[in-house]
Enzyme design. Structure first.
Site, short mmCIF file in Angstrom:
data_model
loop_
_atom_site.label_atom_id
_atom_site.label_comp_id
_atom_site.label_asym_id
_atom_site.label_seq_id
_atom_site.Cartn_x
_atom_site.Cartn_y
_atom_site.Cartn_z
N GLU A 234 0.88 -1.17 0.00
CA GLU A 234 0.00 0.00 0.00
C GLU A 234 0.91 1.22 0.00
OE1 GLU A 234 -3.26 0.01 -0.17
OE2 GLU A 234 -3.69 -2.11 0.12
N CYS B 70 -2.30 9.54 2.57
CA CYS B 70 -1.86 8.94 1.30
C CYS B 70 -2.81 9.24 0.16
CB CYS B 70 -1.68 7.44 1.48
SG CYS B 70 -3.18 6.63 2.05
P1 NAD Z 1 8.03 4.55 5.24
O1 NAD Z 1 8.07 3.82 3.97
O2 NAD Z 1 9.14 5.47 5.58
O3 NAD Z 1 7.92 3.56 6.54
C1 NAD Z 1 6.91 2.60 6.70
C2 NAD Z 1 7.39 1.51 7.62
O4 NAD Z 1 8.60 0.96 7.12
C3 NAD Z 1 7.67 1.91 9.06
O5 NAD Z 1 7.07 0.96 9.93
C4 NAD Z 1 9.17 1.87 9.18
O6 NAD Z 1 9.63 1.46 10.46
C5 NAD Z 1 9.56 0.83 8.18
N1 NAD Z 1 10.91 1.08 7.62
C6 NAD Z 1 11.50 2.28 7.45
N2 NAD Z 1 12.73 2.11 6.89
C7 NAD Z 1 12.90 0.79 6.72
C8 NAD Z 1 13.95 -0.01 6.17
N3 NAD Z 1 15.10 0.52 5.70
N4 NAD Z 1 13.78 -1.34 6.15
C9 NAD Z 1 12.65 -1.91 6.60
N5 NAD Z 1 11.62 -1.19 7.14
C10 NAD Z 1 11.73 0.13 7.19
O7 NAD Z 1 6.66 5.28 5.16
P2 NAD Z 1 6.15 6.44 6.03
O8 NAD Z 1 7.04 7.64 5.89
O9 NAD Z 1 5.87 5.93 7.40
O10 NAD Z 1 4.77 6.75 5.25
C11 NAD Z 1 4.71 7.65 4.16
C12 NAD Z 1 4.40 6.96 2.86
O11 NAD Z 1 3.41 5.98 3.03
C13 NAD Z 1 3.84 7.92 1.81
O12 NAD Z 1 4.42 7.64 0.57
C14 NAD Z 1 2.35 7.59 1.79
O13 NAD Z 1 1.71 7.88 0.58
C15 NAD Z 1 2.39 6.14 2.05
N6 NAD Z 1 1.12 5.71 2.61
C16 NAD Z 1 0.34 4.89 1.88
C17 NAD Z 1 -0.89 4.49 2.38
C18 NAD Z 1 -1.78 3.56 1.64
O14 NAD Z 1 -2.74 3.08 2.24
N7 NAD Z 1 -1.55 3.28 0.38
C19 NAD Z 1 -1.29 4.94 3.63
C20 NAD Z 1 -0.45 5.78 4.34
C21 NAD Z 1 0.77 6.15 3.84
#
Ligand code: NAD
Length: 469
Positions: free
Chosen positions: A220, A254
């Site tokens: 997602e 998002c």
């Molecule tokens: P992110 O990708 O930075 O992090 C998400 C998760 O990944 C967190 O739990 C984090 O601990 C983990 N993570 C971070 N770095 C990692 C790594 N190197 N290896 C493994 N895991 C790691 O996302 P975010 O900043 O928390 O959220 C923002 C993004 O999420 C935006 O692009 C937004 O559009 C998207 N988003 C999508 C939806 C959807 O339903 N499609 C909903 C909310 C947010």
């Protein structure tokens, strides 16, 4: 199992935790529908009991107003649970399908079985909703689950661990708090499914880790979601609905409209109305409004304020680093190649691009990554059909924003760069289930035509196959 479970410890390693969950899954308890419904009810009760803690935690992480936290974090999850409880028996019921003549006498059906032990990785922007809504689907489908909340919303992460730890044994549902290191340790394990919500960059890391175990993933993700306003649109409604969708949670949503594509003939009246809608919602000084959220952290604050210089500011532009406040901002005369159009904004800044020809505007959208959401405002049904049929997006709402996310009858997910797979309602049940085909054949008759040595002339075989498949 007791209603209140004592095991709040995290002294097990992720390897033993996953092993314990697998052992519990193999016990078969989660396959029973009654058990699954019971778990959903326990989750609902735990959320209701922990409501004040959850609201306070999200407020501390994102400075959001209480009513907004309740509706967007708790209300949607409770609706998911209610929907699942109402429909689970019918979703899980084996479905009879037809059986071709060739396999007669016999019967065919699809049985829905849980996948096993699944991992849910959540982001920070709706830190409760995006961890627990997938959990509802995973439990409804009969899986055990590990949730990894975002470390960037630490208060909600702790509240989640408390709420979940208070009602579930860790061998059934466990919250593993932490950041990159903990997520990577989890990703080394073999899961039966991973649902990840977050950015595309980390999505790639998750998918690569899942590939080592051939674990299926639901990603997602996000992207730049366009919001198109045609010249015949109801501008008052459009302005109010765009302002709501964009500035909810200070744009950290998002499915928020990322940029505004407006017909040049209505650009000025529309932007004037958006400015008025902002003022009506948050007053002349949104910083003083209890209904306006804050930016999650200093890093995102810096990134966002760096985008404000991209063009003439129609409204907003003010910020306060200490308070992590950025005013609802509209930026005029933005070009497709400007820096602000490169990546998802994920904040309260709305760039405005004017167009004269809808086809050209659609071509521009098509030349970019497929967005998670697309919004189109027009009263013209022919134009509505043209846009919804031609443009690809995770989901589309006509004449409003975010509605495609809220209707639990609809699958929610991205397409192309905005993600793969879906959940919400039945789509969530399907994501966490295996649709297993089962054919039962009669022991009689058993014509020797299918067995070697093959003696039936090919012409007859072709005739029989064509008529009986
Ligand atoms: P992110 O990708 O930075 O992090 C998400 C998760 O990944 C967190 O739990 C984090 O601990 C983990 N993570 C971070 N770095 C990692 C790594 N190197 N290896 C493994 N895991 C790691 O996302 P975010 O900043 O928390 O959220 C923002 C993004 O999420 C935006 O692009 C937004 O559009 C998207 N988003 C999508 C939806 C959807 O339903 N499609 C909903 C909310 C947010």
């Amino acid at each position: 199992m007791n209603e209140i479970v004592k095991d709040l410890t995290t002294d097990d390693t992720v390897t033993t935790l996953v092993e314990r969950q697998r052992t519990f899954f193999r016990s078969g308890s989660t396959r029973e529908l009654g058990f699954r419904k019971e778990q959903l009810k326990r989750l609902r009760n735990a959320i209701t009991r922990g409501e004040a803690d959850i609201i306070e935690a999200v407020r501390q992480d994102l400075g959001r107003p209480t009513s907004e936290i309740w509706t967007t974090e708790i209300g949607i999850v409770l609706a998911e649970i209610k929907h699942a409880l109402r429909h689970l028996s019918s979703w899980a019921r084996p479905k009879r399908v037809g059986t071709p003549l060739l396999l007669q006498p016999g019967s065919s059906r699809i049985e829905y079985e849980p996948l096993g032990t699944v991992l849910i990785i959540a982001p920070w922007n709706y830190p409760f909703l995006l961890a627990v809504a997938p959990l509802v689907a995973a439990l409804a489908a009969g899986n055990t689950a590990i949730i990894k909340p975002s470390e960037q919303a630490p208060h909600t992460s702790a509240a989640l661990a408390k709420v979940i730890g208070g009602v579930f044994e860790r061998e059934q549902v466990a919250v593993v708090e932490g950041g990159v290191e903990e997520t990577q340790a989890l990703l080394e394990q073999r899961f039966d499914h991973i649902l990840f919500t977050g950015g595309g960059g980390i999505g790639r890391i998750v998918m690569a880790a899942a590939a080592k175990h051939l674990t299926p993933v639901t990603l997602e993700l996000g992207g730049k979601s366009p919001c198109i306003v045609e010249k015949d649109a109801d501008l008052d409604r459009a302005a109010r609905r765009i302002a709501w969708g964009k500035f909810l949670n200070a744009g950290q949503t998002c499915v928020a409209p990322d940029y505004l594509l407006v017909h040049s003939s209505v650009k000025q009246p529309l932007t004037e109305r958006i400015v008025k809608a902002i003022e009506k919602s948050f007053g002349k000084d949104p910083k003083a409004s209890k209904d306006y959220s804050r930016i999650i952290n200093a890093q995102h604050f810096k990134r966002l304020t760096g985008l404000i210089g991209n063009g003439p500011v129609i409204t907003g532009g003010e910020s306060d680093e200490e308070a992590r406040y950025i005013a609802p901002t509209l930026i005029d005369n933005v070009g497709w190649d400007d820096a602000i159009m490169a990546d998802e904004i994920f904040g309260p800044i709305l760039p405005v691009i004017a167009y004269d020809d809808l086809d050209e505007a659609m071509e521009k959208i098509e030349s970019r990554d497929k967005p998670l959401a697309l919004y189109f405002f027009s009263k013209d049904r022919t134009l509505q059909a043209k846009v919804t049929e031609r443009l690809s997006a995770g989901g589309i709402t006509v004449n409003d924003t975010m509605a495609q996310f809220i209707n639990l009858q609809l699958p929610f997910g991205g397409v192309g760069a905005s993600g793969m797979g879906a959940y919400h309602g039945k789509a969530g049940f399907d994501t966490f289930s295996h649709a297993k085909p089962v054919v039962t054949r009669s022991t009689w008759p058993d014509p020797s035509v299918k067995y070697p040595p093959y003696r039936t002339p090919l012409a007859i075989l072709k005739w029989v196959t064509r008529r009986s498949m």
